[in-house]
Motif scaffolding. Structure first.
Motif, PDB file in Angstrom:
ATOM      1  N   UNK A  35      13.132  22.217  98.785  1.00 35.31           N
ATOM      2  CA  UNK A  35      12.129  22.541  99.798  1.00 35.31           C
ATOM      3  C   UNK A  35      12.131  21.484 100.895  1.00 35.31           C
ATOM      4  N   UNK A  36      12.218  21.940 102.132  1.00 32.09           N
ATOM      5  CA  UNK A  36      12.237  21.024 103.262  1.00 32.09           C
ATOM      6  C   UNK A  36      13.585  20.392 103.522  1.00 32.09           C
ATOM      7  N   UNK A  37      14.604  20.747 102.734  1.00 34.96           N
ATOM      8  CA  UNK A  37      15.945  20.186 102.895  1.00 34.96           C
ATOM      9  C   UNK A  37      16.876  21.177 103.586  1.00 34.96           C
ATOM     10  N   UNK A  38      17.898  20.642 104.186  1.00 39.25           N
ATOM     11  CA  UNK A  38      18.964  21.462 104.767  1.00 39.25           C
ATOM     12  C   UNK A  38      20.232  21.195 103.956  1.00 39.25           C
ATOM     13  N   UNK A  39      20.734  22.223 103.275  1.00 42.30           N
ATOM     14  CA  UNK A  39      21.963  22.094 102.496  1.00 42.30           C
ATOM     15  C   UNK A  39      23.143  22.380 103.418  1.00 42.30           C
ATOM     16  N   UNK A  40      24.029  21.396 103.587  1.00 39.72           N
ATOM     17  CA  UNK A  40      25.122  21.567 104.545  1.00 39.72           C
ATOM     18  C   UNK A  40      26.448  21.899 103.873  1.00 39.72           C
ATOM     19  N   UNK A  41      26.575  21.666 102.577  1.00 40.21           N
ATOM     20  CA  UNK A  41      27.851  21.938 101.924  1.00 40.21           C
ATOM     21  C   UNK A  41      27.684  21.806 100.414  1.00 40.21           C
ATOM     22  N   UNK A  88      18.466  10.113 106.567  1.00 38.74           N
ATOM     23  CA  UNK A  88      17.409  11.103 106.431  1.00 38.74           C
ATOM     24  C   UNK A  88      17.695  11.916 105.173  1.00 38.74           C
ATOM     25  N   UNK A  89      16.810  11.838 104.207  1.00 38.84           N
ATOM     26  CA  UNK A  89      17.031  12.481 102.910  1.00 38.84           C
ATOM     27  C   UNK A  89      16.845  13.995 102.954  1.00 38.84           C
ATOM     28  N   UNK A  90      16.505  14.531 104.128  1.00 45.39           N
ATOM     29  CA  UNK A  90      16.334  15.983 104.223  1.00 45.39           C
ATOM     30  C   UNK A  90      17.664  16.716 104.396  1.00 45.39           C
ATOM     31  N   UNK A  91      18.732  16.011 104.772  1.00 49.95           N
ATOM     32  CA  UNK A  91      20.050  16.638 104.892  1.00 49.95           C
ATOM     33  C   UNK A  91      20.844  16.311 103.643  1.00 49.95           C
ATOM     34  N   UNK A  92      21.211  17.353 102.886  1.00 53.37           N
ATOM     35  CA  UNK A  92      21.783  17.140 101.557  1.00 53.37           C
ATOM     36  C   UNK A  92      22.978  18.052 101.321  1.00 53.37           C
ATOM     37  N   UNK A  93      23.696  17.735 100.260  1.00 57.34           N
ATOM     38  CA  UNK A  93      24.716  18.628  99.724  1.00 57.34           C
ATOM     39  C   UNK A  93      24.374  18.878  98.263  1.00 57.34           C
ATOM     40  N   UNK A  94      24.928  19.943  97.713  1.00 61.27           N
ATOM     41  CA  UNK A  94      24.788  20.238  96.290  1.00 61.27           C
ATOM     42  C   UNK A  94      26.098  19.878  95.610  1.00 61.27           C
ATOM     43  N   UNK A  95      26.007  19.039  94.574  1.00 58.92           N
ATOM     44  CA  UNK A  95      27.180  18.617  93.825  1.00 58.92           C
ATOM     45  C   UNK A  95      27.187  19.294  92.463  1.00 58.92           C
ATOM     46  N   UNK A  96      28.388  19.643  91.987  1.00 57.72           N
ATOM     47  CA  UNK A  96      28.526  20.419  90.752  1.00 57.72           C
ATOM     48  C   UNK A  96      29.664  19.845  89.915  1.00 57.72           C
ATOM     49  N   UNK A  97      29.412  19.692  88.615  1.00 60.27           N
ATOM     50  CA  UNK A  97      30.449  19.235  87.686  1.00 60.27           C
ATOM     51  C   UNK A  97      30.490  20.174  86.479  1.00 60.27           C
ATOM     52  N   UNK A  98      31.392  21.169  86.497  1.00 61.93           N
ATOM     53  CA  UNK A  98      31.523  22.048  85.333  1.00 61.93           C
ATOM     54  C   UNK A  98      32.304  21.349  84.231  1.00 61.93           C
TER      55      UNK A  98
END
Length: 393
Positions: free
Chosen positions: A139-145, A79-89
């Motif tokens: 929008x419409x997503x749940x960010x879990x981590x 389900x593409x609505x459950x996501x995480x945010x990835x970061x590369x500084x």
């Protein structure tokens, strides 16, 4: 809670995890394939899939209408609505991505920087980006981590960046800073190690158990090692710092950095200088190098390729991988003359060790570090799918 209840809960969590991990790794699967792969009975799998659907971790679709043999089986996908945010500084930019289960980067954004970001500024940028995306990309997503891929030495257990020389970070409590800024759980890892993990799970190293991965970025060269299908971190979790090794240079004419380390000689900055660019993302640099008619550009690529070949030969002699994967600007160097690179590596390895070893470029391209950071952020969810129930909305 009784011992029997605890045992049931433990088995139930493991089975939920087993099903979710299977779909995460293999993509859309008929429910019958999940039953076969897990060894669970059909009714148990149907119940587990139903729970994962309720948790918004998988979706079920009608059976494939082209399948005519046997009982039709619903298709299960992430389900593409459950996501995480990835970061590369990095030293020249901070790249953000929205990563769903299945290693799918559904959105990415590179923010160019005119200065080197601090750990505190990185945390603020993460929070601001999530807020800015709230009515759009998220929008419409749940960010879990949140997962962060950092070009430096990271202590895995608490996300402390011990040393990131090019970012000028030392003893930076990045995980704590990001968690405080966003109120979301965060995980931090070395960028190259996470790139190796991503390529192993979803890219050029899928299905391969013994891999050496080298990543070339704006901050230099890092690496990751997979042996027997498992990541090798070393005693402190810091293994893979290939860029800090002293390079073997056969000709004094090839030396540019005195007594410098590998990343001083095999250098993205030197390639940018050769084509007259101050900064560029990976595709732009690769395109500029390929299009340049100037002989000095070809000469610089050849020089760096010769030194890289020695570093790869040393790694192959020590670790005996079946696959070497090159990412970032190292992939560009390799692609400039793959056959010559392989000949040079072969000349510097024990023949029986190099026999059967393949050298390839990373398949995931610019997304590899975001996918690796996403995998790190998804670890708790994959281990315990019901943990999403405690995730802030």
């Amino acid at each position: 809670m009784t011992d029997a209840t605890r045992a049931f809960d433990g088995v139930h969590r493991r089975n939920l995890s087993k099903v979710l991990r299977l779909v995460h790794a293999d993509g859309a699967l008929p429910r019958s394939r999940i039953t076969e792969a897990t060894g669970l009975n059909r009714s148990t799998v149907a119940s587990l899939v139903g729970e994962l659907v309720d948790l918004q971790l998988v979706v079920e679709r009608p059976p494939d209408p082209t399948r005519r043999v046997g009982r039709p089986s619903p298709i299960v996908d992430v389900d593409l609505r459950t996501v995480v945010v990835a970061v590369n500084p990095e030293v020249d930019a901070v790249t953000f991505g929205v990563v769903a289960l299945g290693g799918r980067v559904v959105h990415r954004e590179r923010v160019e920087m005119d200065h080197i970001v601090s750990p505190e500024e990185t945390a603020e940028l993460v929070n601001a980006t999530i807020g800015r995306w709230a009515e759009g990309e998220l929008a419409g997503c749940r960010v879990v981590a949140i997962g962060l891929a950092v070009p430096g030495i990271v202590r895995a257990d608490d996300g402390l960046v011990r040393w990131a020389p090019h970012l000028e970070w030392s003893q930076a409590p990045l995980r704590a800073l990001v968690e405080e800024a966003t109120d979301l759980p965060a995980s931090v890892g070395n960028d190259a190690s996470l790139g190796a993990l991503a390529e192993h799970l979803f890219g050029a190293g899928r299905g391969v158990d013994d891999i050496v991965y080298l990543n070339g970025g704006a901050s230099g060269i890092g690496g990751g090692i997979i042996i027997g299908g498992a990541s090798v971190g070393g005693a402190g979790g810091y293994a893979g710092e290939f860029g800090q090794n002293r390079p073997g240079i056969g000709s004094l004419e090839d030396r540019r950095a005195g007594d410098g380390v590998l990343e001083d000689e095999v250098s993205r900055a030197r390639l940018l200088e050769a084509v007259g660019l101050a900064k560029a993302d990976e595709p732009t640099l690769a395109g500029a190098l390929a299009a340049s008619p100037r002989p000095e550009v070809a000469e610089e690529l050849a020089r760096q390729r010769r030194i890289l070949a020695t570093a790869l030969g040393n790694a192959i002699n020590v670790l005996n991988p079946s696959l070497v994967i090159l990412g970032g600007f190292l992939a560009t160097i390799a692609s400039s003359d793959q056959a010559e690179l392989e000949r040079a590596v072969a000349a510097q390895t024990v023949p029986t060790i190099f026999e059967g070893t393949r050298i390839v470029v990373a398949r995931l391209g610019e997304d590899r570090l975001l996918i690796g950071a996403g995998e790190l952020a998804l670890a708790r969810l994959l281990d315990d799918p019901e943990s999403v129930l405690s995730t802030p909305p």
